[in-house]
Design a protein around this motif. Structure first.
Motif, mmCIF file in Angstrom:
data_model
loop_
_atom_site.group_PDB
_atom_site.id
_atom_site.type_symbol
_atom_site.label_atom_id
_atom_site.label_comp_id
_atom_site.label_asym_id
_atom_site.label_seq_id
_atom_site.Cartn_x
_atom_site.Cartn_y
_atom_site.Cartn_z
ATOM 1 N N CYS A 148 38.830 30.716 40.111
ATOM 2 C CA CYS A 148 39.770 30.641 39.024
ATOM 3 C C CYS A 148 40.420 31.674 38.885
ATOM 4 C CB CYS A 148 38.671 30.403 37.774
ATOM 5 S SG CYS A 148 39.498 30.448 36.361
ATOM 6 N N GLN A 149 42.000 31.435 38.732
ATOM 7 C CA GLN A 149 42.881 32.585 38.968
ATOM 8 C C GLN A 149 44.308 32.121 38.511
ATOM 9 O OE1 GLN A 149 43.909 33.145 43.150
ATOM 10 N NE2 GLN A 149 44.299 30.995 43.711
ATOM 11 N N PRO A 150 45.026 33.213 38.171
ATOM 12 C CA PRO A 150 46.365 32.721 37.543
ATOM 13 C C PRO A 150 47.322 31.938 38.609
ATOM 14 C CG PRO A 150 45.840 35.240 37.048
ATOM 15 C CD PRO A 150 44.921 34.456 38.004
ATOM 16 N N GLY A 151 47.056 32.467 39.696
ATOM 17 C CA GLY A 151 48.135 31.643 40.734
ATOM 18 C C GLY A 151 47.781 30.254 41.160
ATOM 19 N N ASP A 152 48.450 29.662 42.011
ATOM 20 C CA ASP A 152 48.306 28.320 42.740
ATOM 21 C C ASP A 152 47.625 28.414 43.964
ATOM 22 O OD1 ASP A 152 48.661 25.600 42.564
ATOM 23 O OD2 ASP A 152 50.324 25.731 43.841
ATOM 24 N N PRO A 153 46.704 27.598 44.122
ATOM 25 C CA PRO A 153 45.825 26.793 43.243
ATOM 26 C C PRO A 153 45.155 27.683 42.072
ATOM 27 C CG PRO A 153 44.711 26.983 45.010
ATOM 28 C CD PRO A 153 45.839 27.616 45.337
ATOM 29 N N SER A 154 45.001 26.971 40.764
ATOM 30 C CA SER A 154 44.443 27.876 39.749
ATOM 31 C C SER A 154 42.968 27.580 39.748
ATOM 32 C CB SER A 154 44.999 27.445 38.476
ATOM 33 O OG SER A 154 44.739 25.948 38.314
ATOM 34 N N LEU A 155 42.359 26.442 40.538
ATOM 35 C CA LEU A 155 41.066 26.099 40.461
ATOM 36 C C LEU A 155 40.769 25.863 41.966
ATOM 37 C CD1 LEU A 155 40.659 24.168 37.408
ATOM 38 C CD2 LEU A 155 39.896 26.505 37.627
ATOM 39 N N GLY A 156 39.386 26.228 42.456
ATOM 40 C CA GLY A 156 39.044 26.015 43.780
ATOM 41 C C GLY A 156 37.711 25.741 43.809
ATOM 42 N N LEU A 157 36.914 25.039 44.490
ATOM 43 C CA LEU A 157 35.467 24.567 44.711
ATOM 44 C C LEU A 157 35.327 24.164 46.167
ATOM 45 C CD1 LEU A 157 32.700 24.466 43.408
ATOM 46 C CD2 LEU A 157 33.090 22.394 42.588
#
Length: 258
Positions: free
Chosen positions: A45-54
C-alpha cells in the motif's frame, strides 16, 4: 511422506513515505528433509501508482495477483486454477484495502519529516524468448529487478525512437525475496543487422532512469562451431602426439648415453 509446514509472519514494513508492505509466508519440507519451498503472499500500500498490490508467489515465482480494479484473482499460468479457498477471500482483501486507506495519510504525514524514502535502483536485462535467428519473429523480454518502491514504467525504443506497437507490459509488479519487486515488458520483434533496441525503467519519484541496450548479433552456427571444436581437438591431439614422441626419443637417447 508428510508435509511439515511452519507459518512465518505477518511482517509489516514501511514502504517509502507512508507506504506499508505486509508479508506472510509458509515454509514446507517433507519428513525426508527434501529442500523446503516458500509460499508467500505480499500486500503493499503506497502513495504512488499502483496504490495497492497483492500477489502470491512460490519460491519467488509469481503464481497469482489480485486486480483491484476488477476485484478478481488472476493466474499467471492458464492451467493453474486452484480452488477458491486457496486464495485470500475478497472480504479479507477489502479489509486490507480499507486499513491502507485509513493509515496511509497519517503515516505519510508522520514519517515524511523523519524517515528517508527507501529506494532501489532497477537492475535491467534484455533477452529473447526464443533462440536468435536474424529475420525471424521473436520476442524480446525486458526484466527489471531490485525495484523499490513498486512504482515503475517500462518503455521500449528502436534506434532511439519510441515503440508502442507489439508491446505487452503487465500492469502488476512481482514481489521477490529481500523486500523488492520485479517487472517485465515484452516486445514482438523481427531482428535485423544494425538495429539497436533499448528498454528504459522510469519511476515518477526519481530524477533518473535506468536503461539497457540490446543489439541483435548472428550467433555462431552450431554445425560450424562443432567443426571448429573438432578441428581444434584434432590439432591439439596431433601436437601432444608429437610432444610425446619427442619426449620418448630424448628418454631413450639419455639411457643409451649412460
Amino acid at each position: 511422506m508428510g508435509l511439515e509446514s511452519g507459518m512465518m509472519g505477518p511482517w509489516i514494513w514501511p514502504l517509502g513515505f507512508g507506504g506499508l508492505l505486509c508479508f506472510w509466508a509458509a515454509a514446507g519440507s517433507t519428513a525426508q528433509e527434501l529442500p523446503a519451498h516458500l509460499f508467500s503472499e505480499v500486500f503493499f500500500c503506497q502513495p504512488g501508482d499502483p496504490s495497492l498490490g497483492l500477489a502470491q508467489t512460490l519460491d519467488q515465482e509469481l503464481l497469482f495477483h489480485f486486480n483491484f480494479s476488477t476485484h478478481q484473482w488472476h493466474s499467471i499460468l492458464p492451467d493453474l486454477r486452484p480452488e477458491e479457498g486457496n486464495h485470500t477471500s475478497l472480504d479479507q482483501v477489502q479489509l486490507l484495502g480499507n486499513i491502507c486507506q485509513l493509515l496511509l495519510g497519517p503515516l505519510t504525514n508522520l514519517s515524511k519529516p523523519y524517515m528517508p524514502e527507501a529506494k532501489g535502483a532497477p537492475q535491467m536485462d534484455v533477452f529473447t524468448l526464443q533462440p536468435l535467428e536474424m529475420g525471424k519473429p521473436n520476442t524480446l523480454v525486458c526484466a527489471a529487478s531490485n525495484i523499490f518502491p513498486p512504482t515503475v514504467s517500462l518503455h521500449w525504443q528502436l534506434d532511439g525512437q519510441p515503440i508502442s506497437s507489439g508491446v505487452s507490459t503487465p500492469s502488476h509488479v512481482s514481489p521477490v525475496q529481500g523486500w523488492v519487486f520485479q517487472a517485465f515488458s515484452y516486445l514482438e520483434v523481427t531482428p535485423q543487422e544494425g538495429q539497436v533496441y533499448s528498454c528504459t525503467a522510469r519511476s515518477p519519484s526519481d530524477l533518473y532512469s535506468s536503461v539497457v541496450f540490446w543489439v541483435p548479433k548472428d550467433p555462431l552456427d552450431p554445425e560450424l562451431l562443432a567443426n571448429v571444436l573438432c578441428g581444434l581437438a584434432f590439432g591439439l591431439g596431433f601436437l601432444f602426439s608429437i610432444a610425446g614422441a619427442v619426449l620418448t626419443f630424448m628418454t631413450l637417447r639419455l639411457r643409451n648415453a649412460e
